[in-house]
Scaffold this motif. Structure first.
Motif, mmCIF file in Angstrom:
data_model
loop_
_atom_site.group_PDB
_atom_site.id
_atom_site.type_symbol
_atom_site.label_atom_id
_atom_site.label_comp_id
_atom_site.label_asym_id
_atom_site.label_seq_id
_atom_site.Cartn_x
_atom_site.Cartn_y
_atom_site.Cartn_z
ATOM 1 N N ALA A 195 0.834 -1.204 0.000
ATOM 2 C CA ALA A 195 0.000 0.000 0.000
ATOM 3 C C ALA A 195 0.866 1.250 0.000
ATOM 4 C CB ALA A 195 -0.933 -0.001 1.217
ATOM 5 N N ASP A 232 0.869 3.926 -3.224
ATOM 6 C CA ASP A 232 -0.031 5.064 -3.099
ATOM 7 C C ASP A 232 0.724 6.345 -2.761
ATOM 8 O OD1 ASP A 232 -2.056 6.825 -2.753
ATOM 9 O OD2 ASP A 232 -2.853 5.924 -0.930
ATOM 10 N N TYR A 273 -6.704 3.151 6.364
ATOM 11 C CA TYR A 273 -7.021 2.703 5.004
ATOM 12 C C TYR A 273 -8.077 1.598 5.021
ATOM 13 C CZ TYR A 273 -3.510 5.337 2.373
ATOM 14 O OH TYR A 273 -2.797 6.334 1.764
ATOM 15 N N ASP A 329 -6.915 -0.068 -3.400
ATOM 16 C CA ASP A 329 -6.952 1.386 -3.183
ATOM 17 C C ASP A 329 -8.402 1.895 -3.221
ATOM 18 O OD1 ASP A 329 -5.993 3.890 -2.655
ATOM 19 O OD2 ASP A 329 -4.910 4.139 -4.531
ATOM 20 N N TYR A 355 -8.333 -1.536 -7.700
ATOM 21 C CA TYR A 355 -8.943 -0.251 -7.337
ATOM 22 C C TYR A 355 -10.441 -0.384 -7.066
ATOM 23 C CZ TYR A 355 -4.663 2.164 -8.493
ATOM 24 O OH TYR A 355 -3.372 2.604 -8.485
#
Lengths: 334, 334, 334
Positions: free
Chosen positions: C153, C157, C170, C222, C242
């Motif tokens: 992650a 990101d 998150y 994400d 995503y």
């Protein structure tokens, strides 16, 4: 054998294993598990927070949001039956409570940032106090901006009976309220807390607005589940977006090397974006008054006053003769 | 400079401002903030609810939903280990509690509607009582309809091991349960509460069903996150929809002038709508037994027994040679 | 009149009915409603759980997840200011609490499975104890795997300031944590509880991962709202997906006859799937390092190292001249 085959095989082996712990071994087993977990705290530093200090508390931050919504919209949340004559006392008591709780969390967040222990860090209490007063001073302005968001929701949604219903139950308005609070704190360079706030709103509304994004007034998000507004997006006044809209980055494969770069689009004033549309890229500008149709996928700028839609959706129609809707499956798929 | 440039510039200025409140000024600052907030209550009437009366309580309405689920599905939620011999006492006690809590919230909602003070309004207690009895009388019928929804979920989902799992953990079934409760109250013309109920379900399931929509029996929503079913949608029996499906309006730019107009589609019996499809418009009718494929975008009626899918998805394939998946980003985007 | 016409007519009649219960009849009405509800418990067996036994408790299972997150990520959740010197005592106390609560819920779930009364079932306490120790023994390995997810992650990101933020806020990481816990329990053939766990995560994150799916390490989701990962999906290491991505089945019209069949796709190592893409079918394999673009809809396998995107999105641009963004609606729709 390739990597995925190895994963499948290992999984099959684990599913087959029948050797559970025997009950007579449980006392020793318990002690062994405690040791193994303590050892794993040593081995995996990024998943522990020991000997370091304090972190902000989720529960405390959610409570601060609850109290701020009571302060922002008196009579709608928390205490009811308020009257003008005594309202200043109510505000004073509420503000006092919010300030104390906010300063405690600010202190934890600032201490975390300077990687220190829970003990005293020179000047940090003073800094937390200044931030909290600076933030609380923006509340009247926040109220004015939020009033424009409510008006935009009422004007834009035929299903809204009145503005009370919007304040009371619209998830889009809740997400925008929390975003506007978190954005003020992000301007004051508060670490961790703004993101915890917007992720809380994301959790309860399905709307993911990064606190760093810049959003004008009269903003309306209808339905909202699945909306993503990235960190560097800029949105003008009078913009309206629907469920499932992404204002995202083109690619994040470059990861941390992209930090700080404008990766998300700009929407000028009066833009409407219908459900499921994706607008990607930091140099993508949607001009004033443009309308982006449902499910449109855009990676380039659009001039002001343009309407963009998916051209002739190219659908395929086929007949089939269902005999019984729930019993006999037809012989095709999808 | 255009409007968006102004927003960006103002934001930059605010990010640069270094002048935080000085700590020695905090006593005065606190008093000033209280005054400014009280003044803003005067200035922005649509964001305050002072000197007006009472509103329904979110927490109380969520508690009513909790108790109703216990009454609808005895033994699954709330008290466990129920036995037939004493079940009537359990139902009586639960019903008594629900009636009292519901009447209190109905009173607040009705009082709010007549824009009155918290005091007595002629005949309103009586009206609230009648509504609550009329609603509670529908519970046996609600149970029958919900049993058909459970059966549809079990028949339609190979991942379901048994019907208990559906009652216990399927978000689609939870959303439909709350919708069916809220819809009964909306038929009885209860203000505010039905929408608060369905927005609560939206919050915990990601499924947004307007309480005004009309939905037949054997209804199944699989996965469900992102589903939107608009106020004037009509859905026949045996319909199955997946995550991300919108039954929406064509355009709501006309806002409040569209109130009461049929803006959302009709799905006849036995229709299936796969994930991400959007069906829009009040005159759009999807005929009996039709199947709408994933990601299809429809604004026109579809004859009965038709299968609609996106024609040849026109995908583009390109080779690239990734050396290292997480380290070296390829030089293209998306 | 067709079925949908009947639904609409019946609804109109119910909306017109003015005859609410009269207040003087309420005592009798209450008794009648109690009787009718008790009768409906008899009539609809699939919506009651009476004279059968105990079921797991949602609240208790959510509490177990909370305690497990405290154990997995010490100092981030629950007790703060932990120090190495006393950490073993903290772990011991926490583990003791988790074991007791988990065993109680395992007992309920196992008893439910054997369709017995709340009373003693031969050997079931022993079996619950073995399962709980076997599960708790996997915690160090879970911590190692979750550490790889956090790293993925952070690497992937640009909006992540540090790894603490990921653990802390998150939603993708929260959903993966709960999935990995639930998957261990599903390997141990625990009924009901794994699905309750992942549906809890679905509720708070919008991410729906079936506990039966098999997922490698370094997994990153994400934003995540709307993600669906089906029961028989297999995902290799270093995969990134995503919001709005579906790894689904082609058709589930065949319902329960498909139980156990591989219906969901395989993603090999290093695959990226951008927002809104759907990958369907049990025989669909996305080869190592492939990149699936936003909104792509795939039902066939893709070779390793391939990039798939929607070919020339075929957008339609039209000019319109908006005079006033929020007041005067243009004369077109969408």
């Amino acid at each position: 054998m390739n990597a995925i085959g190895k994963i499948i095989d290992e999984h099959a082996v684990r599913c087959e294993e029948k050797t559970l712990v025997s009950s007579k071994e449980t006392v020793q087993a318990f002690a062994d598990i405690v040791s193994a977990i303590v050892d794993s705290y040593e081995a995996e530093p990024i998943t522990r927070y020991i000997d370091v200090g304090c972190l902000p508390s989720h529960a405390a931050i959610i409570e601060i949001i609850r109290l701020l919504r009571e302060l922002l919209f008196p009579g709608y949340f928390g205490r009811q039956g308020l009257v003008s004559g005594s309202i200043a006392y109510h505000v004073g008591a509420l503000l006092d409570d919010i300030r104390d709780k906010l300063q405690a969390q600010l202190l934890n967040a600032l201490r975390h940032e300077v990687m220190s222990k829970c003990g005293r860090v020179e000047g940090i209490e003073n800094h937390a106090e200044k931030i909290s007063y600076s933030f609380l001073g923006t509340i009247p302005r926040l109220r004015s901006t939020l009033a424009t968001d409510i008006q935009a929701a009422f004007d834009g949604d035929p299903a809204a009976s009145n503005t009370d219903e919007i304040i009371f139950s619209y998830p889009g308005f809740k997400a925008i309220t929390v975003y506007r609070i978190a954005h003020e704190l992000s301007i004051l360079k508060v670490p961790l807390i703004p993101r915890i706030m917007t992720e809380y709103a994301h959790s309860v509304t399905g709307i993911d607005i990064h606190p760093g994004s810049v959003i004008g007034d009269h903003f309306f998000i209808d339905h909202g589940t699945g909306v993503v507004i990235g960190e560097t997006a800029v949105i003008g006044n009078n913009v309206k977006i629907y469920q499932g809209v992404t204002l995202g980055a083109l690619s994040t494969r470059a990861g941390q090397s992209l930090r700080g770069v404008k990766r998300h689009p700009t929407l000028e004033e009066g833009v409407t974006v219908y459900s499921g549309a994706s607008i990607l890229g930091g140099e993508t500008v949607i001009g004033a008054g443009a309308v982006i149709g449902g499910n449109v996928f855009i990676t380039k700028s659009v001039p002001a006053g343009t309407r963009v839609s998916v051209k002739s959706p190219e659908l395929q129609y086929r007949n089939h003769m269902p005999q019984e809707f729930t019993q006999e499956p037809p012989d095709w798929v999808i």
